[in-house]
Design a protein around this motif. Structure first.
Motif, short mmCIF file in Angstrom:
data_model
loop_
_atom_site.label_atom_id
_atom_site.label_comp_id
_atom_site.label_asym_id
_atom_site.label_seq_id
_atom_site.Cartn_x
_atom_site.Cartn_y
_atom_site.Cartn_z
N UNK A 180 16.47 -13.77 -36.78
CA UNK A 180 16.60 -15.19 -36.20
C UNK A 180 17.39 -15.68 -36.29
N UNK A 181 18.42 -14.87 -36.04
CA UNK A 181 19.47 -16.76 -35.20
C UNK A 181 19.18 -16.23 -33.59
N UNK A 182 19.18 -15.04 -33.13
CA UNK A 182 19.06 -14.89 -31.78
C UNK A 182 17.58 -15.84 -31.54
N UNK A 229 8.79 -16.89 -29.45
CA UNK A 229 9.92 -16.35 -29.74
C UNK A 229 10.55 -17.77 -32.18
N UNK A 230 10.01 -18.20 -31.70
CA UNK A 230 9.84 -19.86 -33.17
C UNK A 230 9.55 -18.46 -34.21
N UNK A 231 7.90 -17.94 -33.42
CA UNK A 231 7.09 -17.69 -34.54
C UNK A 231 7.92 -16.06 -35.41
N UNK A 232 8.89 -15.74 -33.93
CA UNK A 232 8.97 -14.61 -34.86
C UNK A 232 10.08 -14.56 -35.95
N UNK A 233 10.84 -16.23 -35.63
CA UNK A 233 12.26 -16.07 -35.93
C UNK A 233 11.80 -16.72 -37.65
N UNK A 242 22.00 -21.39 -36.29
CA UNK A 242 22.41 -22.58 -36.21
C UNK A 242 22.45 -22.36 -34.26
N UNK A 243 22.12 -24.08 -34.43
CA UNK A 243 22.37 -24.33 -32.47
C UNK A 243 24.13 -25.59 -32.71
N UNK A 351 25.10 -12.03 -34.70
CA UNK A 351 24.66 -11.60 -34.00
C UNK A 351 23.49 -10.45 -33.86
N UNK A 352 23.84 -10.75 -32.38
CA UNK A 352 23.68 -9.01 -31.37
C UNK A 352 24.58 -7.90 -31.70
N UNK A 353 25.52 -8.47 -32.15
CA UNK A 353 26.71 -7.57 -32.79
C UNK A 353 25.54 -6.13 -33.89
#
Length: 409
Positions: A180-182, A229-233, A242-243, A351-353
């Motif tokens: 979700x963060x990514x 991307x929004x739909x997957x989140x 977060x932004x 999140x990537x990690x």
């Protein structure tokens, strides 16, 4: 339509068709086909035809030689006048009658008064200036543009059907949060990648129609990316991540750039080029099929965006080698403007990690850490390669790549 010397002029019988109901087309056709100095006779019985004929000839620049009425039928002899062609006397043909894939079909500096006319049209004088600021061939054109547009048009996909939204997604809560963060991060970057080319669409001279088409499809691509991307989140019922202020500050520098070449360089060559590595990384490490599908679809689109950015910049650099210095200065200026920011959102890095690790065992985290370091190294190599492709020396490419924003885009 012409007559032999001394013979009566050819007659156009418009019957009961009035000039207010389409007879003007028949007259124009006959007068256009008449030889210089020849005359054309007209016969008709429409109400008010005599007055209409006089008004028609006056407005079109033709001469009424004779006109009479007999039993409700009008007979007239007209002579085509030069004034009928005055509307186009100083008109110019917008180059492009040739195959648009042939470079000669594109002029170097289409004049402002061509406006939004189709390439190849004859343009009448008096067209208002639309204020196109990107109007030089060497500043916008790429011979690859027609091919890239055709490729993009054929590769359009529907977010509702191109992704299997019903595929099972059963992840550990923390791994799902990382996805979700990514996705949240990708959305804000794609919002910027949509807005930047959109702001230039109204500035590009339509003579370069294939370039407009490429940019328009690019905007549509980014809109689809934002959607998927929004739909997957939100797929599993969570809320967006977060932004960071630093991330948006980085994107703001792209949004504020007013020079098309510099904007394309920073966005497409450096930013979206780096994102190709990121999307490939997410494809390799995607923890579920939906994530893999959305990043794979986006990667194919982004590759076209990068290809166009490189193609038109190569064309411009060939005509304007000094542009290379402006591009380098823009990278340095952007780096200095962002020097006080934090760079990549820590939540995104973590999140990537987690996505690369796939779990929370120490060995998995170590592998994830190495994978993210490898991602950054891959981004670095890609930037150097693309910079070298634009004629930067190896040393300059390395220096400029090192100055690229830590926010990736």
């Amino acid at each position: 339509m012409t007559s032999m010397a001394g013979s009566p002029p050819p007659t156009i019988d418009i019957e009961d068709l009035g000039l207010d109901r389409g007879a003007h087309l028949l007259l124009r056709r006959a007068l256009r086909g008449a030889a210089p100095g020849a005359e054309v006779a007209v016969r008709g019985g429409a109400s008010g035809l005599a007055a209409h004929l006089r008004a028609f000839c006056r407005s079109e620049g033709h001469e009424v030689m004779t006109l009479s009425e007999d039993g409700g039928e009008v007979h007239a002899v007209l002579r085509p006048g030069a004034a009928g062609a005055l509307r186009w006397a100083h008109a110019e043909r917008a180059a492009g009658d040739a195959d648009p894939r042939v470079p000669a079909a594109i002029v170097d500096n289409p004049p402002a008064h061509w406006g939004v006319a189709a390439r190849g049209a004859t343009v009448e004088e008096g067209v208002p200036d639309f204020g196109f600021t990107v109007a030089r061939r060497d500043a916008i054109w790429a011979d690859e543009a027609p091919r890239l547009y055709a490729q993009a048009a054929a590769a359009q996909w529907d977010p509702a059907t191109a992704v299997d939204w019903h595929a099972p997604v059963e992840l550990d809560a923390d791994v799902e949060a990382a996805v979700v963060q990514v996705m949240t991060y990708l959305v804000e970057n794609e919002n910027a990648a949509l807005l930047v080319p959109a702001r230039f669409l109204g500035q590009v001279h339509p003579h370069f129609r294939e370039v407009l088409q490429v940019l328009a499809v690019q905007v549509a691509d980014e809109a689809r990316h934002v959607e998927v991307f929004t739909r997957r989140a939100l797929l599993c019922g969570g809320s967006m991540g977060t932004s960071s202020a630093s991330g948006q500050a980085s994107l703001h520098t792209l949004f504020e750039e007013r020079d098309f070449a510099v904007s394309s360089f920073l966005l497409s060559v450096l930013g979206e080029g780096s994102f190709l590595s990121l999307l490939a990384f997410l494809d390799r490490h995607a923890p579920d099929p939906v994530t893999r599908q959305v990043v794979r679809l986006a990667h194919a689109d982004e590759a076209r965006h990068v290809a166009f950015g490189i193609a038109h910049l190569r064309n411009q650099l060939a005509a304007e080698p000094a542009l290379r210095e402006r591009l380098a200065a823009a990278v340095e200026r952007r780096h200095d403007a962002l020097a006080g920011t934090a760079g990549l959102n820590d939540d995104v890095f973590d999140a990537l990690l987690v996505i690369a690790a796939g779990g929370f065992a120490p060995a998995a985290i170590a592998a994830g850490w190495d994978a993210v370091q490898g991602l950054q190294a891959d981004m670095e190599r890609g930037r150097r390669r693309r910079l070298a492709g634009l004629g930067f020396t190896a040393a300059d490419a390395a220096a400029l790549s090192a100055l690229h924003t830590r926010n990736f885009m």
